[in-house]
Design a protein around this motif. Structure first.
Motif, PDB file in Angstrom:
ATOM      1  N   ARG A 784      84.833  60.891  44.166  1.00  0.00           N
ATOM      2  CA  ARG A 784      84.888  59.513  44.650  1.00  0.00           C
ATOM      3  C   ARG A 784      83.765  58.668  44.056  1.00  0.00           C
ATOM      4  O   ARG A 784      83.965  57.512  43.673  1.00  0.00           O
ATOM      5  N   GLN A 785      82.556  59.236  43.982  1.00  0.00           N
ATOM      6  CA  GLN A 785      81.429  58.502  43.412  1.00  0.00           C
ATOM      7  C   GLN A 785      81.681  58.208  41.932  1.00  0.00           C
ATOM      8  O   GLN A 785      81.406  57.106  41.442  1.00  0.00           O
ATOM      9  N   GLN A 786      82.211  59.184  41.211  1.00  0.00           N
ATOM     10  CA  GLN A 786      82.446  58.994  39.780  1.00  0.00           C
ATOM     11  C   GLN A 786      83.535  57.950  39.523  1.00  0.00           C
ATOM     12  O   GLN A 786      83.402  57.091  38.646  1.00  0.00           O
ATOM     13  N   VAL A 787      84.615  58.010  40.308  1.00  0.00           N
ATOM     14  CA  VAL A 787      85.688  57.036  40.152  1.00  0.00           C
ATOM     15  C   VAL A 787      85.188  55.636  40.520  1.00  0.00           C
ATOM     16  O   VAL A 787      85.528  54.641  39.857  1.00  0.00           O
ATOM     17  N   HIS A 788      84.377  55.552  41.561  1.00  0.00           N
ATOM     18  CA  HIS A 788      83.794  54.267  41.965  1.00  0.00           C
ATOM     19  C   HIS A 788      82.979  53.658  40.816  1.00  0.00           C
ATOM     20  O   HIS A 788      83.049  52.454  40.565  1.00  0.00           O
ATOM     21  N   ALA A 789      82.209  54.486  40.128  1.00  0.00           N
ATOM     22  CA  ALA A 789      81.402  53.998  39.005  1.00  0.00           C
ATOM     23  C   ALA A 789      82.297  53.478  37.881  1.00  0.00           C
ATOM     24  O   ALA A 789      82.043  52.414  37.307  1.00  0.00           O
ATOM     25  N   PHE A 790      83.367  54.225  37.555  1.00  0.00           N
ATOM     26  CA  PHE A 790      84.279  53.779  36.505  1.00  0.00           C
ATOM     27  C   PHE A 790      84.938  52.450  36.869  1.00  0.00           C
ATOM     28  O   PHE A 790      85.051  51.547  36.042  1.00  0.00           O
ATOM     29  N   GLU A 791      85.388  52.330  38.119  1.00  0.00           N
ATOM     30  CA  GLU A 791      86.083  51.110  38.543  1.00  0.00           C
ATOM     31  C   GLU A 791      85.189  49.887  38.470  1.00  0.00           C
ATOM     32  O   GLU A 791      85.647  48.787  38.169  1.00  0.00           O
ATOM     33  N   LEU A 794      79.988  50.762  36.220  1.00  0.00           N
ATOM     34  CA  LEU A 794      78.602  51.176  36.440  1.00  0.00           C
ATOM     35  C   LEU A 794      78.318  52.434  35.639  1.00  0.00           C
ATOM     36  O   LEU A 794      79.219  53.141  35.204  1.00  0.00           O
ATOM     37  N   GLU A 795      77.042  52.712  35.456  1.00  0.00           N
ATOM     38  CA  GLU A 795      76.654  53.941  34.761  1.00  0.00           C
ATOM     39  C   GLU A 795      77.013  55.130  35.649  1.00  0.00           C
ATOM     40  O   GLU A 795      76.513  55.259  36.760  1.00  0.00           O
ATOM     41  N   PRO A 796      77.905  56.014  35.194  1.00  0.00           N
ATOM     42  CA  PRO A 796      78.303  57.147  36.046  1.00  0.00           C
ATOM     43  C   PRO A 796      77.103  58.049  36.351  1.00  0.00           C
ATOM     44  O   PRO A 796      76.306  58.368  35.471  1.00  0.00           O
ATOM     45  N   ASN A 797      76.967  58.434  37.595  1.00  0.00           N
ATOM     46  CA  ASN A 797      75.900  59.359  37.999  1.00  0.00           C
ATOM     47  C   ASN A 797      76.338  60.087  39.252  1.00  0.00           C
ATOM     48  O   ASN A 797      77.457  59.945  39.717  1.00  0.00           O
ATOM     49  N   HIS A 798      75.426  60.891  39.783  1.00  0.00           N
ATOM     50  CA  HIS A 798      75.741  61.694  40.960  1.00  0.00           C
ATOM     51  C   HIS A 798      75.166  61.090  42.237  1.00  0.00           C
ATOM     52  O   HIS A 798      75.177  61.749  43.280  1.00  0.00           O
ATOM     53  N   ASN A 799      74.658  59.861  42.189  1.00  0.00           N
ATOM     54  CA  ASN A 799      74.038  59.244  43.358  1.00  0.00           C
ATOM     55  C   ASN A 799      75.103  58.581  44.221  1.00  0.00           C
ATOM     56  O   ASN A 799      75.614  57.514  43.885  1.00  0.00           O
TER      57      ASN A 799
END
Length: 835
Positions: A784-791, A794-799
């Protein structure tokens, strides 16, 4: 009379509260001194026994290594035995390094004793301790059957020959030389620990007893006043009930009263309505008199009873005598009588038939649509998941209901299959107040599915004064298999979120971007994270295998058999959109002495890393890749690497072992991988002390919680609170790996490891179930965090942004961290680790 009543209540309170409290203190003391302390003593003793056994086993390994040198011819037997006696005799551990090991033969004759040198070379057959026990003879006799034994006796305190204390020792036979090697632990240490614990328990028990006595005295005194007030309150309550009964009897509406969850009163109108049913059998959630399809209404009633609202208005269907259903408008209000909480239910319009609403609806809508059989009109209540309250004659046929009466008890959302689509649909309607031409997939009562166009809008509800949903279904005649759920849901999103993010500096290209839409769609449908992991991992494997064939065509056929290994998350089939490269290479030993062959495999590894990087899989920052000569080795080289990690468990070796232990073949000869895996398992079987070092390292991994058990987030300036969700997941993966390695489950996937450990009895069912749920949730949050970053480009990360989570998800995450913290502490017991 009142004073007598108060006196009786005082005695009853003393009997019901004081006596149980005193018994609780007594049971507390009995439990502590009868169970906790003996258990602690036994646990300490077992831990000490295990410690000295592992120490003796280490010395046996040293002896065995020197014996191997005798077999090789590099040492004579006498030289090897002398060296073994010297090394073992010089070994120290414990407090001030004064604990030691000794060696005897089966005579028994003392070969080496570090503190009693006068015994060296002496026959100990007649040697006794202070109580006359021939302990050296007992060492020999007890170890004959199994090769090892525990013996207790009296012996001098370390190097102080004037002090004789109880001691328990462990000896193990080294059969090739006919030696017994032993060491011991003093019971005096354990007794001191137990004595200190008893003192603490006694002090704590006295403090608790005194506090309880003070609190009970205060409570008893207050109870005298409360009992008198309660007697007066009961009289007032009786009078209030009579006044209320007089008022509601004359009401034309049905009325029910509940106090403290119990039925108190129902007026005459309600009794007439509920012919054949006794009101006293009705519970406060009305489950007994609501239509069987009213589970959503019952849930809303229960939620209202728990929350802070004072009143709620609901539409419902009462199930009357003869299973006849009647639609009602129900008002529920919270009341208080004499400090007792309760609810008043008022039922209006008990005789309003659903047909009247249908006629009203058709009268307004029919001129717009004519008499088409492919168009169905409906109105739906906002409560109960969109319960359909009125509809046109065509709608039952469109939705597949043979009996139109059944449609009166159906909620619109219950017909939708896709859970995530329900959530998106509700959110959109509430925000935009209308919906134009949305394609929706519904399931008919016979199990068949149909796709319809939905047009709907929020309009005032004349009956309740609130709002209702009015809409039109049109049959578009599409098979459900052709509907694109992702595209459909995307149409509900704001324009800024439409479309796939463009590839750019903040997004890896190629393979990673190609996976994004699929992962997003699967998450939206509520797909299990394990299936998403498999999708991502399989795609990575396909790319790697295709690249391997391309490299072979560039470099030519390999000089010998080899295997490209994948490590870490990909080896566990737990790869995410942000997993980088972790790989290594193993080849046959016959090529180890051929420089051209070694060069070939290094070129293969470097080329593979380059091509994977071009495909969007980032290079490993720690250089754990096949292009690194350190991780590009023949089979014998890999065996030496693992042997060094296991035999010298320094922190860096533990980390390296954890990274490389999860490996499997992704391309090439599987037999090489299997040979290495079997060699590693054999090394671990011979070195059980390694697991203790791994456990100690796992205790150092910190979860994002503070000392009070609360979630500890990272908050940067002008940014939301976040936690590194991968670090939390890493704790679970490492803990499960430790048990899997010890019990050799043969699995690399974390969920499969948890299942295997449950099947072999290591994890009880509650722990197995909790860990499985935790593993699934942590992986879901990563995606969910990674998909949120793509949408959001944003720079993809694990935060993980905690604001993305609902209150329920936040509470679940806190409970998950508490579970992992408890699981982490379990290592101390299971692996005998002292921190």
């Amino acid at each position: 009379m009142r004073s007598t009543s108060a006196y009786i209540n005082k005695n009853q309170f003393a009997l019901k509260v004081v006596l149980p409290s005193v018994l609780t203190i007594v049971l507390f003391l009995v439990f502590n001194f009868g169970f906790i302390i003996p258990y602690f003593e036994l646990s300490q003793m077992n831990a000490k026994k295990q410690m000295i056994r592992e120490i003796v086993f280490s010395s046996i390994c040293i002896t065995d290594e020197l014996s191997g040198q005798v077999s090789e011819g590099s040492l004579t037997l006498q030289e090897a035995q002398a060296e073994a006696a010297r090394i073992i005799g010089s070994m120290r551990y414990g407090v001030d390094n004064k604990d030691y090991l000794w060696i005897t033969d089966l005579g028994p004759v003392m070969i080496r004793h570090p503190y009693r040198s006068e015994l060296n070379g002496i026959d100990l057959s007649d040697f006794t301790d202070a109580q006359g026990k021939k302990m050296f003879v007992e060492f020999v006799e007890k170890s004959r059957s199994t090769g090892e034994a525990y013996v207790d006796y009296m012996w001098q305190w370390m190097d102080d020959s004037t002090r004789i204390v109880p001691k328990i020792s462990f000896v193990m036979e080294y059969k090739p030389w006919g030696w017994l090697i032993g060491t011991g632990v003093y019971l005096e240490d354990i007794r001191h620990e137990i004595a200190g614990m008893k003192r603490l328990f006694i002090i704590a028990s006295l403090v608790i007893f005194l506090l309880m006595t003070v609190l009970l005295t205060i409570i008893i005194r207050r109870n005298l006043r409360v009992e008198k007030q309660r007697s007066l309150a009961e009289q007032h309550l009786k009078e209030s009930r009579e006044r209320y009964r007089t008022l509601v009897e004359a009401s034309a509406d049905g009325t029910l009263l509940f106090l403290d969850g119990r039925f108190i009163y129902g007026n005459q109108k309600m009794k007439e309505l509920l012919k054949g049913r006794e009101p006293g059998t009705i519970s406060s959630d009305l489950a007994e008199i609501l239509h069987p399809g009213s589970s959503a209404i019952i849930s809303q009633i229960r939620n209202f009873q728990r929350d802070n609202r004072n009143q709620i208005l609901l539409e419902a269907t009462l199930l009357l005598e003869g299973d006849k259903g009647v639609d009602v408008l129900m008002t529920i209000s919270k009341v208080t009588f004499s400090d007792k909480e309760g609810f008043i239910y008022v039922f209006k319009d008990l005789i309003r038939p659903a047909e009247m609403a249908n006629e009203s609806l058709l009268a307004r809508m029919s001129p717009l649509i004519g008499e088409s059989s492919s168009i169905g009109i409906f109105s739906a209540s906002l409560q109960g998941g969109g319960r359909i309250t009125a509809f046109s004659p065509a709608l039952p046929g469109i939705l597949g209901f043979e009996n139109p009466e059944e449609l009166k008890h159906v909620s619109l959302l219950s017909l939708m299959e896709n859970l995530s689509e329900r959530k998106e649909l509700i959110s959109y309607i509430l925000r935009h107040r209308k919906l134009d031409g949305y394609q929706i997939a519904l399931r008919k009562p016979n199990g068949m599915r149909v796709v319809l166009n939905l047009f709907a809008a929020m309009v005032p509800d004349e009956m309740t004064g609130g709002e209702q949903l009015m809409g039109i279904f049109t049959d578009v005649g599409i098979k459900v298999e052709t509907i694109d759920h992702e595209r459909n849901l995307k149409s509900l999103l704001p324009p800024a979120e439409n479309g796939t993010p463009e590839a750019g500096p903040s997004h890896p290209a190629a393979a990673r971007m190609a996976l994004y839409p699929e992962v997003r769609s699967l998450l939206a449908r509520g797909t299990n994270s394990t299936l998403i992991n498999n999708l991502v991992t399989n795609r990575s494997e396909q790319i790697t295998q295709s690249l391997a064939q391309r490299i072979l065509s560039e470099l030519g056929p390999p000089p010998t058999r080899f295997a490209l290994l994948t490590l870490g998350s990909e080896a566990r089939r737990e790869q995410t959109l942000l997993s980088d490269q972790d790989n290594a290479l193993i080849y046959d030993d016959e090529a180890a002495t051929d420089p051209s062959a070694v060069s070939y495999f290094l070129r293969f590894g470097k080329r593979m890393n380059e091509l994977l990087s071009d495909a969007g899989y980032e290079l490993c920052k720690g250089d754990v890749m096949a292009g690194n000569p350190r991780w590009n080795q023949p089979l014998s080289g890999w065996k030496k690497i693992f042997a060094a990690w296991i035999n010298e468990p320094v922190p860096q070796h533990i980390v390296d072992f954890s990274v490389f232990h999860d490996f499997r073949t992704i391309y090439g000869d599987h037999s090489l991988t299997e040979l290495l895996q079997e060699a590693v398992r054999e090394m671990l079987r011979k070195t059980p002390a390694f697991f203790g070092h791994m456990a100690l390292a796992n205790l150092n991994y910190k979860l994002p919680v503070n000392v009070f058990g609360r979630m500890q987030a990272d908050v940067a300036e002008d940014q939301a609170a976040t936690i590194n969700i991968k670090n939390a997941s890493r704790v679970l993966v490492n803990l499960v790996r430790l048990y899997a390695v010890k019990y050799q489950t043969g699995e690399t996937n974390t969920l499969l490891r948890i299942q295997k450990l449950h099947e072999c009895g290591v994890f009880p069912y509650p722990l197995y179930n909790d860990l499985s749920v935790a593993c699934e949730m942590l992986m879901n949050l990563q995606f969910r965090q990674q998909v949120h970053a793509f949408e959001n480009r944003l720079e993809p990360n694990h935060n993980l942004n905690l604001s993305m989570l609902s209150t329920i998800e936040l509470n679940t995450l806190k409970n998950l961290f508490a579970l992992l913290n408890t699981f982490q502490n379990r290592l101390k017991h299971d692996f005998g680790v002292n921190t």
